[in-house]
Motif scaffolding. Structure first.
Motif, PDB file in Angstrom:
ATOM      1  N   UNK A 193       0.699  -1.255  -0.091  1.00 13.70           N
ATOM      2  CA  UNK A 193      -0.031   0.069  -0.078  1.00 13.70           C
ATOM      3  C   UNK A 193       0.887   1.162   0.028  1.00 13.70           C
ATOM      4  N   UNK A 194       2.250   1.205  -0.087  1.00 10.66           N
ATOM      5  CA  UNK A 194       3.026   2.350  -0.184  1.00 10.66           C
ATOM      6  C   UNK A 194       2.989   2.843  -1.459  1.00 10.66           C
ATOM      7  N   UNK A 195       2.521   4.225  -1.786  1.00 10.20           N
ATOM      8  CA  UNK A 195       2.460   4.943  -2.732  1.00 10.20           C
ATOM      9  C   UNK A 195       3.829   5.245  -3.312  1.00 10.20           C
ATOM     10  N   UNK A 196       4.219   4.945  -4.485  1.00 12.22           N
ATOM     11  CA  UNK A 196       5.641   5.009  -5.029  1.00 12.22           C
ATOM     12  C   UNK A 196       5.599   6.001  -6.126  1.00 12.22           C
ATOM     13  N   UNK A 197       4.453   6.309  -6.747  1.00 14.87           N
ATOM     14  CA  UNK A 197       4.580   7.255  -7.796  1.00 14.87           C
ATOM     15  C   UNK A 197       3.182   7.928  -8.084  1.00 14.87           C
ATOM     16  N   UNK A 198       3.332   9.188  -8.245  1.00 14.52           N
ATOM     17  CA  UNK A 198       1.935   9.771  -8.775  1.00 14.52           C
ATOM     18  C   UNK A 198       2.355  10.625  -9.821  1.00 14.52           C
ATOM     19  N   UNK A 199       1.630  10.873 -10.866  1.00 15.28           N
ATOM     20  CA  UNK A 199       1.813  11.689 -11.891  1.00 15.28           C
ATOM     21  C   UNK A 199       0.460  12.154 -12.570  1.00 15.28           C
ATOM     22  N   UNK A 200       0.282  13.207 -12.893  1.00 18.47           N
ATOM     23  CA  UNK A 200      -0.984  13.722 -13.571  1.00 18.47           C
ATOM     24  C   UNK A 200      -0.478  14.050 -15.006  1.00 18.47           C
ATOM     25  N   UNK A 201      -1.556  13.568 -15.919  1.00 19.31           N
ATOM     26  CA  UNK A 201      -1.603  13.634 -17.143  1.00 19.31           C
ATOM     27  C   UNK A 201      -2.615  14.500 -17.689  1.00 19.31           C
ATOM     28  N   UNK A 202      -2.730  15.060 -18.760  1.00 18.11           N
ATOM     29  CA  UNK A 202      -3.740  15.815 -19.405  1.00 18.11           C
ATOM     30  C   UNK A 202      -4.047  14.938 -20.591  1.00 18.11           C
ATOM     31  N   UNK A 203      -5.362  14.313 -20.376  1.00 22.46           N
ATOM     32  CA  UNK A 203      -6.134  13.632 -21.391  1.00 22.46           C
ATOM     33  C   UNK A 203      -6.956  14.514 -22.433  1.00 22.46           C
ATOM     34  N   UNK A 204      -6.669  14.141 -23.629  1.00 27.59           N
ATOM     35  CA  UNK A 204      -7.771  14.715 -24.775  1.00 27.59           C
ATOM     36  C   UNK A 204      -8.871  14.055 -25.165  1.00 27.59           C
ATOM     37  N   UNK A 205      -9.755  14.662 -25.649  1.00 26.20           N
ATOM     38  CA  UNK A 205     -10.911  13.529 -25.892  1.00 26.20           C
ATOM     39  C   UNK A 205     -10.442  12.491 -26.951  1.00 26.20           C
ATOM     40  N   UNK A 206     -10.852  11.419 -26.693  1.00 24.90           N
ATOM     41  CA  UNK A 206     -10.854  10.293 -27.564  1.00 24.90           C
ATOM     42  C   UNK A 206      -9.658   9.142 -26.801  1.00 24.90           C
ATOM     43  N   UNK A 207      -8.877   8.602 -27.684  1.00 23.02           N
ATOM     44  CA  UNK A 207      -7.739   7.613 -26.978  1.00 23.02           C
ATOM     45  C   UNK A 207      -6.557   8.161 -26.755  1.00 23.02           C
ATOM     46  N   UNK A 208      -6.092   7.944 -25.557  1.00 23.98           N
ATOM     47  CA  UNK A 208      -4.785   8.327 -25.106  1.00 23.98           C
ATOM     48  C   UNK A 208      -3.844   7.405 -24.572  1.00 23.98           C
ATOM     49  N   UNK A 209      -2.536   7.409 -24.686  1.00 22.98           N
ATOM     50  CA  UNK A 209      -1.696   6.360 -24.438  1.00 22.98           C
ATOM     51  C   UNK A 209      -0.635   6.636 -23.629  1.00 22.98           C
ATOM     52  N   UNK A 210      -0.901   7.268 -22.410  1.00 24.94           N
ATOM     53  CA  UNK A 210       0.526   7.794 -21.669  1.00 24.94           C
ATOM     54  C   UNK A 210       0.957   6.377 -21.186  1.00 24.94           C
ATOM     55  N   UNK A 211       2.270   6.719 -20.694  1.00 24.73           N
ATOM     56  CA  UNK A 211       3.161   5.486 -20.198  1.00 24.73           C
ATOM     57  C   UNK A 211       3.588   5.838 -18.540  1.00 24.73           C
ATOM     58  N   UNK A 212       3.851   4.787 -17.957  1.00 28.61           N
ATOM     59  CA  UNK A 212       4.140   4.640 -16.603  1.00 28.61           C
ATOM     60  C   UNK A 212       5.499   4.068 -16.418  1.00 28.61           C
ATOM     61  N   UNK A 213       6.574   4.940 -15.703  1.00 29.77           N
ATOM     62  CA  UNK A 213       7.961   4.286 -15.968  1.00 29.77           C
ATOM     63  C   UNK A 213       8.036   3.174 -14.779  1.00 29.77           C
ATOM     64  N   UNK A 214       8.682   2.184 -14.863  1.00 34.92           N
ATOM     65  CA  UNK A 214       8.851   0.966 -13.932  1.00 34.92           C
ATOM     66  C   UNK A 214      10.170   0.461 -13.827  1.00 34.92           C
ATOM     67  N   UNK A 215      11.097   1.091 -14.680  1.00 28.52           N
ATOM     68  CA  UNK A 215      12.511   0.912 -14.701  1.00 28.52           C
ATOM     69  C   UNK A 215      13.054   0.864 -13.436  1.00 28.52           C
ATOM     70  N   UNK A 216      12.915   1.983 -12.646  1.00 25.49           N
ATOM     71  CA  UNK A 216      13.594   1.850 -11.212  1.00 25.49           C
ATOM     72  C   UNK A 216      12.814   1.125 -10.090  1.00 25.49           C
TER      73      UNK A 216
END
Length: 106
Positions: free
Chosen positions: A57-80
């Protein structure tokens, strides 16, 4: 089919579902190695908060992204991040929760 063998059809009934403002349609690849792609369907331009938690339950990452109307494909980094199971949470700026999703990191 009735007990006596007769056949009858019921009336067609239209069902109208409430339109969701955000739908998380895909998270891939799962298991993830370095970068998790998220496919999000949005009915309007808006902000979305993505949070990553470890299994305790420990929060490791928070990011805010701007969505546009329609389909969006943001990414979340997991390398670290270390190997294990993670929970991804999606909320809009007004606090509406759009679900928790589990992913595994190799």
């Amino acid at each position: 089919v009735d007990i006596d063998g007769s056949i009858g059809l019921s009336q067609i009934v239209r069902i109208q579902r409430e339109k969701k403002e955000i739908s998380i349609t895909q998270l891939y690849p799962n298991p993830v190695t370095d970068y998790l792609k998220v496919q999000i369907q949005s009915d309007k331009d808006q902000l979305l908060q993505i949070s990553v938690f470890d299994i305790s339950g420990k929060q490791l990452l928070t990011q805010k992204i701007s969505l546009k109307e329609g389909i969006n494909e943001p990414g979340i980094p997991f390398a670290n991040m270390g190997s294990g199971m993670y929970i991804i949470n999606f909320k809009n700026v007004s606090g509406t929760d759009f679900g928790d999703f589990k992913v595994v990191k190799y």
